[in-house]
Motif scaffolding. Sequence first.
Motif, short mmCIF file in Angstrom:
data_model
loop_
_atom_site.label_atom_id
_atom_site.label_comp_id
_atom_site.label_asym_id
_atom_site.label_seq_id
_atom_site.Cartn_x
_atom_site.Cartn_y
_atom_site.Cartn_z
N GLU A 11 38.38 52.01 54.05
CA GLU A 11 38.40 52.39 55.47
C GLU A 11 37.20 51.83 56.23
OE1 GLU A 11 40.59 56.65 54.54
OE2 GLU A 11 38.53 56.66 55.29
N ASN A 12 36.18 51.39 55.48
CA ASN A 12 34.91 50.98 56.12
C ASN A 12 34.48 49.58 55.74
OD1 ASN A 12 33.54 53.41 57.54
ND2 ASN A 12 34.48 54.23 55.70
N THR A 13 35.42 48.65 55.68
CA THR A 13 35.02 47.33 55.17
C THR A 13 34.11 46.57 56.13
OG1 THR A 13 37.10 46.50 55.99
CG2 THR A 13 36.98 46.90 53.62
N SER A 14 34.09 46.98 57.40
CA SER A 14 33.26 46.22 58.34
C SER A 14 31.80 46.69 58.35
CB SER A 14 33.85 46.32 59.76
OG SER A 14 33.99 47.67 60.07
N ASP A 43 36.31 47.39 37.31
CA ASP A 43 37.75 47.11 37.50
C ASP A 43 37.99 45.76 38.19
OD1 ASP A 43 38.33 49.56 36.44
OD2 ASP A 43 38.75 50.54 38.35
N GLY A 44 36.94 45.21 38.79
CA GLY A 44 37.09 43.89 39.44
C GLY A 44 36.84 43.91 40.94
N TYR A 45 36.66 45.10 41.52
CA TYR A 45 36.38 45.15 42.96
C TYR A 45 34.98 44.57 43.22
CZ TYR A 45 40.49 48.04 43.57
OH TYR A 45 41.79 48.49 43.60
N ILE A 46 34.85 43.87 44.33
CA ILE A 46 33.54 43.30 44.66
C ILE A 46 32.91 44.18 45.72
CG2 ILE A 46 32.32 41.23 45.43
CD1 ILE A 46 34.76 39.63 44.46
N ILE A 47 31.83 44.86 45.32
CA ILE A 47 31.18 45.82 46.21
C ILE A 47 29.72 45.40 46.40
CG2 ILE A 47 30.55 48.25 46.53
CD1 ILE A 47 32.99 48.87 44.63
N GLU A 48 29.36 45.19 47.65
CA GLU A 48 27.98 44.82 47.96
C GLU A 48 27.16 46.12 47.98
OE1 GLU A 48 25.89 42.13 51.47
OE2 GLU A 48 27.88 42.92 51.75
N SER A 49 26.02 46.12 47.30
CA SER A 49 25.18 47.32 47.32
C SER A 49 23.83 46.97 47.91
CB SER A 49 24.92 47.84 45.89
OG SER A 49 26.07 47.78 45.13
N PRO A 59 36.13 41.40 50.41
CA PRO A 59 37.48 41.00 50.02
C PRO A 59 37.50 40.77 48.51
CG PRO A 59 36.73 39.75 51.92
CD PRO A 59 35.55 40.56 51.46
N SER A 60 38.38 41.47 47.83
CA SER A 60 38.36 41.48 46.37
C SER A 60 39.56 40.74 45.82
CB SER A 60 38.37 42.91 45.86
OG SER A 60 37.24 43.59 46.35
N PRO A 61 39.48 40.30 44.56
CA PRO A 61 40.65 39.66 43.97
C PRO A 61 41.81 40.67 43.91
CG PRO A 61 38.83 39.83 42.39
CD PRO A 61 38.36 40.41 43.66
N ASP A 62 42.97 40.13 43.65
CA ASP A 62 44.18 40.94 43.62
C ASP A 62 44.19 41.82 42.36
OD1 ASP A 62 46.80 41.73 43.24
OD2 ASP A 62 47.63 39.91 44.07
N ILE A 63 43.91 43.10 42.54
CA ILE A 63 43.77 44.00 41.40
C ILE A 63 44.90 45.02 41.38
CG2 ILE A 63 42.32 45.89 40.51
CD1 ILE A 63 39.99 44.32 41.88
N ILE A 64 45.53 45.20 40.23
CA ILE A 64 46.55 46.24 40.16
C ILE A 64 45.86 47.59 40.04
CG2 ILE A 64 48.43 47.22 38.78
CD1 ILE A 64 49.37 44.46 38.19
N ASN A 65 46.24 48.51 40.91
CA ASN A 65 45.57 49.80 40.95
C ASN A 65 46.61 50.86 41.33
OD1 ASN A 65 44.29 51.99 42.68
ND2 ASN A 65 42.48 51.09 41.74
#
Length: 334
Positions: A11-14, A43-49, A59-65
Amino acid sequence: VKDKVLQKLKENTSSFISGEELSGMLDVSRTAVWKHIKSLKEDGYIIESSSRKGYRLLPSPDIINVFEIKQGLKTVVIGKKIIYLDTVDSTNNYAKIIAAQGCADGTVVITDTQTSGRGRLGRTWNSADRAGIWMSVVLKPDIPPEDVQLITLAASVAVVSAIKEVTGLEVGIKWPNDVILGGKKACGILTEMNSEMERVNFIVLGIGINVKHTMEDFPEELRNVATSIKAFADGKGIEIKWFERNDLIRVLLCELERLYTDIINGDVKGIVERWKKHSVTLGREVKIFSRNCEYRGMAVDVTQDGKLVVDCTDGITRKVASGEISIRGILGYT
Ligand code: BTN
């Protein structure tokens, strides 16, 4: 909680969202938030910390979730329970085990990688890592075993509709259940059944869709006969809207449920008609390979119980059930 962390990040990608905000919103400790973020990254999500600003999902690769598949999934039977496995020998094998143990009607097993994916007629199914949809649905319909072929027809119709809805691409069906893009196979269906003479105990409907493969992802010997949604669109220069495998799975489960309900209600005419509309087999010359003989003829119709009607060159009209038989067009794969 991990799903909720993911939802908040989506909900907060920006902007960044701080660990403190997340812990307040979800009522968990900051350490717990950090652990869930770590697990999402695994799991493969790309999260900036950032130690000052917090976290932001890139924007993350196509992950089945499973959580993402379930967002907006309106089915009541199919996909009520979804089991995701990172790797498995074959989702059909796994589904058969849980079906025999009594899992619910409509349980879905889905994986990113199969180590021994199985195809029809004892063939293997190439299940490249993280590029396709490899899933099995356990069904427990109250129908006689001879109607099970209809489930397979319905599944191919559902795949065609789902691909059309998500990508806009028009897809064909080669009897009984290969989904075809540009003359090559993009999806196969392996239906397996456990039944007694008169009643079905359970069906495992295995669906394999080549989604994000490049042509290089396929072994050389398959490149003439196999394709994926992406490889087909790229090859033709068709731009399709970005979609995730989760989106295609969600739409497919909805379509499947609609058709499954029709079958249970005995309302099968629409399924056969829709199958015929997309058929690349009807009106073509085909070869039928049965156990010990081979026939040639013209495919002219499909019966209400899913058999292919072939006017054979020896003057006999044969109704062919899928089981042990494979067909080939006279001119190539379809
Ligand atoms: C075919 O030969 O066309 C059928 C291929 C079916 C492949 C799917 S992938 C998910 C499920 N698990 C398997 O081992 N096979 C099916």
